[in-house]
Write an enzyme that holds these catalytic residues in place. Structure first.
Site, mmCIF file in Angstrom:
data_model
loop_
_atom_site.group_PDB
_atom_site.id
_atom_site.type_symbol
_atom_site.label_atom_id
_atom_site.label_comp_id
_atom_site.label_asym_id
_atom_site.label_seq_id
_atom_site.Cartn_x
_atom_site.Cartn_y
_atom_site.Cartn_z
ATOM 1 N N GLY A 114 0.838 -1.197 0.000
ATOM 2 C CA GLY A 114 0.000 0.000 0.000
ATOM 3 C C GLY A 114 0.865 1.236 0.000
ATOM 4 O O GLY A 114 2.058 1.165 0.345
ATOM 5 N N CYS B 84 5.238 -6.295 1.547
ATOM 6 C CA CYS B 84 5.637 -4.886 1.557
ATOM 7 C C CYS B 84 4.952 -4.152 2.730
ATOM 8 O O CYS B 84 5.253 -4.445 3.869
ATOM 9 C CB CYS B 84 5.338 -4.264 0.196
ATOM 10 S SG CYS B 84 6.224 -2.727 -0.065
ATOM 11 N N TYR B 85 4.015 -3.242 2.463
ATOM 12 C CA TYR B 85 3.295 -2.581 3.559
ATOM 13 C C TYR B 85 2.689 -3.628 4.489
ATOM 14 O O TYR B 85 2.685 -3.470 5.721
ATOM 15 C CB TYR B 85 2.196 -1.680 2.982
ATOM 16 C CG TYR B 85 1.374 -0.949 4.014
ATOM 17 C CD1 TYR B 85 1.750 0.319 4.438
ATOM 18 C CD2 TYR B 85 0.216 -1.521 4.556
ATOM 19 C CE1 TYR B 85 0.996 0.998 5.383
ATOM 20 C CE2 TYR B 85 -0.540 -0.857 5.502
ATOM 21 C CZ TYR B 85 -0.142 0.407 5.921
ATOM 22 O OH TYR B 85 -0.886 1.068 6.848
ATOM 23 N N HIS C 130 7.769 -7.736 -3.792
ATOM 24 C CA HIS C 130 6.466 -8.117 -4.354
ATOM 25 C C HIS C 130 6.545 -9.441 -5.136
ATOM 26 O O HIS C 130 6.979 -9.438 -6.293
ATOM 27 C CB HIS C 130 5.954 -7.009 -5.279
ATOM 28 C CG HIS C 130 5.552 -5.779 -4.545
ATOM 29 N ND1 HIS C 130 4.267 -5.562 -4.124
ATOM 30 C CD2 HIS C 130 6.281 -4.708 -4.128
ATOM 31 C CE1 HIS C 130 4.214 -4.402 -3.488
ATOM 32 N NE2 HIS C 130 5.428 -3.866 -3.472
ATOM 33 N N GLU D 65 4.204 -11.037 -6.416
ATOM 34 C CA GLU D 65 3.130 -11.149 -7.419
ATOM 35 C C GLU D 65 3.498 -10.571 -8.777
ATOM 36 O O GLU D 65 2.823 -10.835 -9.759
ATOM 37 C CB GLU D 65 1.848 -10.476 -6.887
ATOM 38 C CG GLU D 65 1.888 -8.950 -6.777
ATOM 39 C CD GLU D 65 2.541 -8.433 -5.488
ATOM 40 O OE1 GLU D 65 3.276 -9.192 -4.845
ATOM 41 O OE2 GLU D 65 2.317 -7.259 -5.144
ATOM 42 N N ASP E 237 -15.887 -8.663 -23.049
ATOM 43 C CA ASP E 237 -16.329 -8.421 -21.666
ATOM 44 C C ASP E 237 -17.851 -8.424 -21.542
ATOM 45 O O ASP E 237 -18.418 -9.091 -20.677
ATOM 46 C CB ASP E 237 -15.796 -7.086 -21.137
ATOM 47 C CG ASP E 237 -14.297 -6.960 -21.315
ATOM 48 O OD1 ASP E 237 -13.661 -8.004 -21.571
ATOM 49 O OD2 ASP E 237 -13.780 -5.852 -21.209
ATOM 50 N N LYS F 288 -8.404 -9.878 -17.710
ATOM 51 C CA LYS F 288 -8.864 -10.252 -19.047
ATOM 52 C C LYS F 288 -8.716 -11.757 -19.335
ATOM 53 O O LYS F 288 -9.630 -12.381 -19.852
ATOM 54 C CB LYS F 288 -8.061 -9.446 -20.074
ATOM 55 C CG LYS F 288 -8.632 -9.477 -21.463
ATOM 56 C CD LYS F 288 -9.723 -8.466 -21.572
ATOM 57 C CE LYS F 288 -10.234 -8.275 -22.967
ATOM 58 N NZ LYS F 288 -11.160 -7.122 -22.995
#
Ligand code: XMP
Length: 509
Positions: A51, A78-79, A165, A167, A223, A365
């Protein structure tokens, strides 16, 4: 299920998506979700996201402190790691050497979290604060040159923290770390499939909608099609779809939508032929932003009129995806910073008076594509390149007239057909033709011609924020050029756009 507590990181939803890639269901929730609710959901593990705030700042977002007594495995990123440390009595403060970007990490201690990760790897960092005095409950698992506590764990409980991170794709072995956390530490089996998500969403919308009627706007893109297909599965007979033919569509688009949503899904499909209305409104207009405004306004008018003709409609379904939510900064609940105001004219204002349903709001997506395939939508539709709301209007440079739109539509259809034939369509992310507002000289037979120019644009991109022009083979470009000049009347020249974004944009207007 694994829950990701969102502290406002740009990559919080990406964590959830990486966990889903491990075939474990994962959902993003508010950072301050009450402990009672977490108990009810009974997750196998919790991940605290990064964050933008500092944990010691006034008004910084904090989780319910009882979280740490739940005896559920926790991973702070992280945060999130600094929150874990702060809550357990470590000191967090601004660091003299801030770390941003690629950083070498070395593993200091073996742990199930680091199984399959080599002694040194590159991680992606983005932090100015760091844990100064690690409390006695914790031990460091990895370090960098400037940060001795880049990965930590609690001595006796499954509570972990990573300063980097895992991810993002820039972190080597990031997916191994997340996989170890969910499988080895949380004990998840990895049996979840996208089909389970469909079931879940079907149940959720059924409960929300009850016996009411739902309207879904179809654009021809993936979508809105997946949204409609999902709702058709949930309550086929309560669904009405509206498709506005604004005359600015690609060749065959209207037929494809009709075939899919009346032929295959048998929904109550309302096709509104508003071609003339859009043409009239756009008459004499060349300015791109002006075109967008007019198209947006007329679209809302037409949509609203048609929706009013459908009795008892209470809900409006939209195919908003997660990247749209973050780009438009439309998540008022979250602590995330706004990145970009989305310029989508297909979006409908809230004043239409419907309650919104956005069943794809948490998804990326490629997850939506998987869902579409599972719901039985054809590959051709699922892999369709994106098409802007203002359609051919922003690719027909200068004034919009029916003959000019026809020229553009024909040229575009040839390009797309050739891309499919050469098996190149899925190698590029967006390709289209543009009609230029000028004539050039040519020679056909023995006669001089003075006719239109078509530009071909094709880009390779991951996120459409930056893009490179596609290195399409010369003989392919040759074929496209010959076909367009030979068969599209009024065109005597084809050029290929070799600009990247930035500084150019993907569209020409
Ligand atoms: P640009 O041209 O900004 O395009 O590099 C990035 C992506 O956005 C699409 N685009 C639009 N989509 N309404 C839309 O719905 C618009 O006004 C619009 N302008 C650009 C573009 O096709 C590309 O995918």
């Amino acid at each position: 299920v694994i829950l990701v507590l969102d502290f406002g990181s740009q990559t919080a939803q990406l964590i959830a998506r990486r966990v889903r890639d491990e075939n474990v269901f994962c959902q993003l929730v508010r950072h301050d979700l009450p402990i009672e609710r977490i108990r009810e959901i009974n997750p196998r593990g919790l991940i605290l996201s990064g964050g933008p705030a500092s944990v010691y700042a006034d008004g910084a977002p904090h989780p319910d402190p009882a979280l740490f007594d739940l005896d559920i495995p926790i991973l702070g990123i992280c945060y999130g790691m600094q929150e874990v440390c702060r809550a357990q009595g470590s000191e967090v403060s601004p660091s003299l050497s801030r770390e941003f970007g690629h950083t070498i990490c070395s593993v200091q201690k073996q742990d199930p979290l680091f199984e399959g990760v080599p002694p040194e790897f590159t991680a992606w960092m983005s932090h100015g604060d760091q844990v100064k005095n690690l409390s006695e409950h914790f031990t460091a698992l990895a370090a960098t040159d400037s940060c001795p506590t880049t990965a930590i764990r609690h001595h006796t409980r499954p509570i972990y923290g990573l300063q980097f991170h895992p991810e993002v794709t820039h972190t080597q072995f990031g997916s191994t770390l997340l996989s170890n956390f969910v499988h080895k530490i949380c004990g998840c089996q990895g049996t979840w499939r996208i089909a389970s998500l469909i079931e879940r969403q079907v149940e959720a919308v059924r409960e929300l909608v009850g016996r009411n009627r739902v309207i879904c706007g179809l654009s021809g893109g993936v979508d809105s099609s997946v949204t409609a297909a999902l709702l058709a599965k949930a309550f086929g007979t309560q669904l009405s779809c509206i498709f506005v033919d604004n005359g600015l569509l690609r060749k065959g688009e209207r037929d494809n939508v009709e075939e899919e949503f009346t032929g295959h899904f048998k929904t109550d499909l309302h096709v509104v032929d508003a071609r003339q209305r859009f043409l009239d409104a756009l008459s004499g207009v060349s300015d791109p932003q002006e075109k967008r405004k007019i198209i947006g306004r007329v679209f809302i008018e037409v949509f609203q009129e048609e929706a009013a003709s459908i009795p008892d409609a209470h809900f409006l379904a939209q195919g908003t995806l997660y990247p749209d939510v973050i780009e438009s900064g439309a998540n008022p609940d979250g602590p995330a910073a706004t990145i970009k105001f989305h310029h989508n004219v297909g979006g409908l204002p809230e004043r239409l008076g419907f309650e919104l349903i956005e069943p794809l709001r948490d998804l990326f997506k490629d997850e939506v594509r998987k869902m579409g395939a599972e719901l039985g939508l054809p590959d051709k539709l699922i892999w369709r390149h994106p098409f802007p709301g203002p359609g051919l209007a922003v690719r027909c440079l200068g004034e919009i007239t029916e003959p000019r739109l026809d020229t553009l539509r024909e040229a575009d259809a040839i390009l797309i057909e050739e891309l499919h034939k050469a098996d190149l369509y899925r190698d590029v992310q967006q390709a289209f033709a543009v009609l230029l507002p000028l004539q050039t000289v040519g020679v056909m037979g023995d006669a001089r011609t003075y006719e239109d120019v078509i530009a071909i644009r094709s880009v390779n991109t991951e996120d459409f924020m930056t893009a490179d022009w596609s290195r399409l083979p010369y003989d392919f470009l040759q074929r496209v050029s010959t076909r367009i000049i030979n068969s599209v009347r009024g065109v005597n020249r084809v050029v290929y756009d070799i600009s990247s974004k930035p500084p150019s944009t993907i569209e020409w207007e």
